[in-house]
Design a protein around this motif. Structure first.
Motif, PDB file in Angstrom:
ATOM      1  N   UNK A 161      21.747 -53.519  23.558  1.00  0.00           N
ATOM      2  CA  UNK A 161      23.489 -53.111  23.209  1.00  0.00           C
ATOM      3  C   UNK A 161      24.102 -53.999  22.679  1.00  0.00           C
ATOM      4  N   UNK A 162      24.950 -53.773  22.142  1.00  0.00           N
ATOM      5  CA  UNK A 162      26.080 -54.516  20.823  1.00  0.00           C
ATOM      6  C   UNK A 162      27.179 -53.893  20.552  1.00  0.00           C
ATOM      7  N   UNK A 163      28.431 -54.403  20.527  1.00  0.00           N
ATOM      8  CA  UNK A 163      29.817 -53.481  20.302  1.00  0.00           C
ATOM      9  C   UNK A 163      30.009 -54.528  19.011  1.00  0.00           C
ATOM     10  N   UNK A 164      31.666 -53.639  18.662  1.00  0.00           N
ATOM     11  CA  UNK A 164      32.102 -54.106  17.121  1.00  0.00           C
ATOM     12  C   UNK A 164      31.776 -55.782  17.159  1.00  0.00           C
ATOM     13  N   UNK A 165      31.565 -56.344  15.838  1.00  0.00           N
ATOM     14  CA  UNK A 165      31.130 -58.277  15.666  1.00  0.00           C
ATOM     15  C   UNK A 165      29.947 -58.261  16.257  1.00  0.00           C
ATOM     16  N   UNK A 166      29.092 -58.264  17.083  1.00  0.00           N
ATOM     17  CA  UNK A 166      28.284 -59.006  17.567  1.00  0.00           C
ATOM     18  C   UNK A 166      27.132 -58.977  16.564  1.00  0.00           C
ATOM     19  N   UNK A 194       1.741 -47.255  11.726  1.00  0.00           N
ATOM     20  CA  UNK A 194       2.171 -46.863  12.257  1.00  0.00           C
ATOM     21  C   UNK A 194       3.596 -45.916  11.502  1.00  0.00           C
ATOM     22  N   UNK A 195       3.986 -44.804  11.939  1.00  0.00           N
ATOM     23  CA  UNK A 195       5.107 -44.349  11.213  1.00  0.00           C
ATOM     24  C   UNK A 195       6.610 -44.464  12.388  1.00  0.00           C
ATOM     25  N   UNK A 196       7.312 -45.233  12.598  1.00  0.00           N
ATOM     26  CA  UNK A 196       8.389 -45.711  14.277  1.00  0.00           C
ATOM     27  C   UNK A 196       9.924 -45.170  13.569  1.00  0.00           C
ATOM     28  N   UNK A 197       9.776 -44.844  14.806  1.00  0.00           N
ATOM     29  CA  UNK A 197      11.652 -44.886  14.307  1.00  0.00           C
ATOM     30  C   UNK A 197      12.221 -46.434  14.725  1.00  0.00           C
ATOM     31  N   UNK A 198      13.350 -45.697  14.515  1.00  0.00           N
ATOM     32  CA  UNK A 198      14.273 -47.202  15.269  1.00  0.00           C
ATOM     33  C   UNK A 198      15.661 -46.119  14.989  1.00  0.00           C
ATOM     34  N   UNK A 199      16.835 -46.821  15.822  1.00  0.00           N
ATOM     35  CA  UNK A 199      18.018 -45.447  16.212  1.00  0.00           C
ATOM     36  C   UNK A 199      18.636 -46.863  16.716  1.00  0.00           C
ATOM     37  N   UNK A 200      20.067 -46.360  17.133  1.00  0.00           N
ATOM     38  CA  UNK A 200      21.228 -46.446  18.053  1.00  0.00           C
ATOM     39  C   UNK A 200      21.134 -45.266  19.028  1.00  0.00           C
ATOM     40  N   UNK A 201      20.631 -45.550  20.956  1.00  0.00           N
ATOM     41  CA  UNK A 201      20.569 -44.680  21.631  1.00  0.00           C
ATOM     42  C   UNK A 201      21.459 -43.874  22.361  1.00  0.00           C
ATOM     43  N   UNK A 202      22.868 -44.149  21.337  1.00  0.00           N
ATOM     44  CA  UNK A 202      23.773 -43.424  21.874  1.00  0.00           C
ATOM     45  C   UNK A 202      23.679 -41.854  21.017  1.00  0.00           C
ATOM     46  N   UNK A 203      23.223 -40.475  22.305  1.00  0.00           N
ATOM     47  CA  UNK A 203      22.652 -39.732  21.590  1.00  0.00           C
ATOM     48  C   UNK A 203      23.219 -38.857  20.670  1.00  0.00           C
ATOM     49  N   UNK A 229      32.616 -49.042  17.470  1.00  0.00           N
ATOM     50  CA  UNK A 229      32.282 -48.312  18.856  1.00  0.00           C
ATOM     51  C   UNK A 229      30.936 -49.120  19.197  1.00  0.00           C
ATOM     52  N   UNK A 230      30.583 -48.999  20.464  1.00  0.00           N
ATOM     53  CA  UNK A 230      29.251 -49.779  20.651  1.00  0.00           C
ATOM     54  C   UNK A 230      28.694 -48.731  20.716  1.00  0.00           C
ATOM     55  N   UNK A 231      26.580 -49.704  20.658  1.00  0.00           N
ATOM     56  CA  UNK A 231      25.391 -49.242  20.009  1.00  0.00           C
ATOM     57  C   UNK A 231      24.766 -49.698  20.760  1.00  0.00           C
ATOM     58  N   UNK A 232      23.671 -48.801  21.078  1.00  0.00           N
ATOM     59  CA  UNK A 232      22.093 -49.086  21.771  1.00  0.00           C
ATOM     60  C   UNK A 232      20.799 -48.975  20.696  1.00  0.00           C
ATOM     61  N   UNK A 233      20.810 -50.851  20.310  1.00  0.00           N
ATOM     62  CA  UNK A 233      19.566 -50.260  19.179  1.00  0.00           C
ATOM     63  C   UNK A 233      18.198 -50.423  19.736  1.00  0.00           C
ATOM     64  N   UNK A 234      17.407 -49.271  18.947  1.00  0.00           N
ATOM     65  CA  UNK A 234      16.043 -49.418  20.110  1.00  0.00           C
ATOM     66  C   UNK A 234      15.219 -49.081  18.695  1.00  0.00           C
ATOM     67  N   UNK A 235      13.851 -49.617  19.314  1.00  0.00           N
ATOM     68  CA  UNK A 235      13.075 -49.400  17.945  1.00  0.00           C
ATOM     69  C   UNK A 235      11.608 -48.725  18.307  1.00  0.00           C
ATOM     70  N   UNK A 236      10.886 -47.794  18.051  1.00  0.00           N
ATOM     71  CA  UNK A 236      10.007 -46.957  18.944  1.00  0.00           C
ATOM     72  C   UNK A 236       8.512 -48.354  18.472  1.00  0.00           C
TER      73      UNK A 236
END
Lengths: 322, 322, 322
Positions: free
Chosen positions: A279-284, A296-305, A256-263
């Motif tokens: 964004x990044x895909x497999x092995x990227x 502060x306390x922040x979220x980091x996550x993949x942005x694919x809902x 799968x492909x993902x999008x890395x986001x940090x708040x």
């Protein structure tokens, strides 16, 4: 067993220059540049493990609870060992959530170093062949770790109980974060089960960041995991202080492909474009870095809902400087 | 209600420098650089809406017709309001298809500006909590707009009938186009339903383009939409003249990856590589720009074949200069 | 029929400067810079073909065998023809696996050249309209090759038996590898069936690489293909020698995203970042290049695990210099 040969238990000191090598090892620990190229050894084994992606049994954001039987599965993973695979060990910089226990050992080196990765197949669960294939570094075909009939040597399909030493060089184009993974006949099952890890290679004289976080995105038994864990409270809690230079090493494995986001943060691409999601895909894989200035306390996550909803989210806690 | 506080109905003039601020507002309107940083206010509400993704009931390229019942659904979206949410308004630059009625208001600022986004939850459809989370800008955790038990404040889960003011700063790394969206407990439903919009931030002294087009890619009830519409004849018709500088602001929300393509044109990445197609995933966004020199009617679309077939395509009409 | 008008059978010599044009054609063959811009003609037809994605009936890596009936299907593809479509031809640089028989002809030009692509629809299989839409180059709307009611001319929906000449210019932003494909009413079926190819455009005075490899990723009847073939032993075997400059031209068509990986090698992005894996989606394309220094048999593949398992993998053989 270890990355920098002369540090930690079971160390193997290659030759006479003990003092110099000890200084280099210390330099890695304290983050100052290593003075000269080294040959770095690591002992790694493929071993059975029982893994629970959701150890607190909760998805706190959705208020859901899980039966551990639905989140725990037997699998095979890479583990760091002491010299000659005497006993499993974990590095100080792997003790936190950053590197976790799921991914294979974080193997660190500098441009110009040689790496000797001593691999042993201790898979008593599937009793399948395994291998290690490394991205980003230089090697001859015999150290490619691939199963390819008529071409691959022993290192491409290491049978249970057998060993192989991969010979790698961190060349001028090797700086950065790179995945490694099984590329044997068992590759698909292995990667789906978690047989991957990362190589972290710094420039020859590069100052290491104060904090290094490894974010490995991958699906696992229907969950979307970061370093093998799903949902806030299970995924790594990364920590830093205002004023520190933090480095995020991001990779993906699987389908799968993902999008890395940090708040609360932004970074710039090498060409100067600001980003807060990539964004990044497999092995990227990629590395982003900044000087921390946002407590502060922040979220980091993949942005694919659907991935975020299936667990691909964690917290980043920034303390004010004292 | 509005982006630049001293323009339009319901304007709020922050203090004594009315003439200077009016000049700055005029500068925005006529496209010349704003002289000094401002605090820009916008009033936004989450409101129920009935949305038809295919108002002409046709997919002209495939010769298909749709029953409006299959393309129209109740949903909740962001709307711009006058001061203190007295009444909904639309900006001149949102009146065309460029910004549409589906996406939330296009919030515009310049690097160095402060933003005060006054949000009210008027969701009488689902009676769910909502929030606003902004990409690209600087803010403290209290303005992050996230639902995170034990950490998030009131701004992360604004209950129906309640209000919250998000305090943002367009910093040096904020120039560009950025999404904003609901990040409350209702996030997944909200984003699937259309609760997203864009921040458009120019450099401090940057000359605004002559034409600014917002392309928001997202799935919606099985259709693949651009600014909430599907199929040529429903999606925005973007217009420019030869000689004008046109700017395409592209973003994606939801679960899918897309590739943005414009016919008859190319652009260059910051490192100089020519492109006419660029991929992006959820919450990624980018801005490309060119001096228009190709008159005619052109297509722009997502190049994922199934997305194009499901409606993610529109026309761009370039007139010859008079 | 041909790219450089004065070379090959059926050549069409545009005008008086035969000697100069012949020199330019020779320059292309021997890889030295072309001295001056040219008008390059190619004759292409859409023709029925019976295609077997797995001609050796084997997936060597998994030890699987296939019934040819499950891997062979009738389809429609682009073919290069001699002048006025007298007979089909193949260029020397298309004879190998690099360009294959599946993709349409590799159309080569240099920045500053004009292209005249003479297209004939010989689809007797589906008897459907077809067209050619080119990425990366400049053209007027009449040469866009799109089906768009009320706007598209004859070139957007060329009926069976009919012809159309597309007039293109390789402009300053056209250097690189670019896809072309059907954009008529039949677009979705055509692209799924293989109606795509590539334009390879060099800089005006650029030295061509010693080896040019075309990697076209696309799904086909459940297989994941490279240049229309699936599994090692069927996909192209690319070959080079140590010391040669090799160029990989990578593109994707269809619905899916891929990550291109080559074993044993790394390259740098224009901004200097080292990579050995790069993602791309439908209609995206890129060119990477390096001076070969790693002898051996290597794998190249899409790193999406399910794609690799479905055939998207091949070998690259580097000989030592003699």
């Amino acid at each position: 067993m270890h990355t920098v040969s002369p540090s930690g238990r079971g160390r193997w000191i290659p030759a006479p220059r003990v003092a110099a090598v000890m200084a280099a090892a210390l330099a890695v620990v304290i983050g100052t540049p290593a003075a000269r190229a080294a040959t770095r050894h690591a002992w790694v084994a493929a071993v059975p493990a029982t893994w629970n992606a959701v150890p607190n049994a909760r998805d706190a954001l959705h208020g859901a609870r899980f039966d551990p039987a639905a989140t725990t599965f037997p699998t095979v993973v890479y583990r760091r060992y002491t010299r000659n695979w005497k006993q499993p060990v974990r590095r100080a910089y792997e003790a936190g959530a950053a590197a976790g226990r799921f991914n294979g050992p974080l193997i660190r080196a500098r441009v110009g170093d040689k790496l000797r990765i001593h691999f042993k197949n201790l898979d008593t669960l599937r009793e399948a062949p395994h291998s290690m294939h490394f991205h980003g570094v230089e090697y001859e075909p015999s150290s490619d770790g691939i199963y390819l009939p008529l071409h691959s040597g022993k290192g491409g399909n290491v049978k249970p109980g057998q060993t192989f030493t991969y010979k790698l060089t961190a060349g001028p184009g090797s700086a950065g974060i790179w995945p490694y993974h099984d590329h044997s006949q068992s590759m698909e099952d292995s990667i789906a089960g978690g047989m991957y890890g990362a190589l972290s290679i710094a420039g020859r004289d590069e100052q290491r960041a104060d904090r290094e976080f490894l974010v490995a995105f991958a699906g696992w038994h229907g969950f979307q995991t970061i370093d093998g864990r799903a949902f806030v409270g299970n995924t790594p809690v990364f920590r830093a202080k205002v004023g520190e230079r933090v480095q995020w090493d991001v990779m993906a494995m699987g389908d799968e492909f993902h999008t890395f986001h940090v708040h609360g943060h932004r970074w710039r691409t090498p060409d100067g474009t600001p980003e807060d999601t990539r964004g990044l895909g497999p092995a990227e894989s990629f590395r982003v870095s900044w000087k921390e200035d946002a407590p502060g306390t922040w979220l980091y996550h993949c942005h694919v809902e659907t991935h975020m909803a299936a667990g691909m989210i964690g917290t980043y806690q920034v303390a004010t400087a004292r």
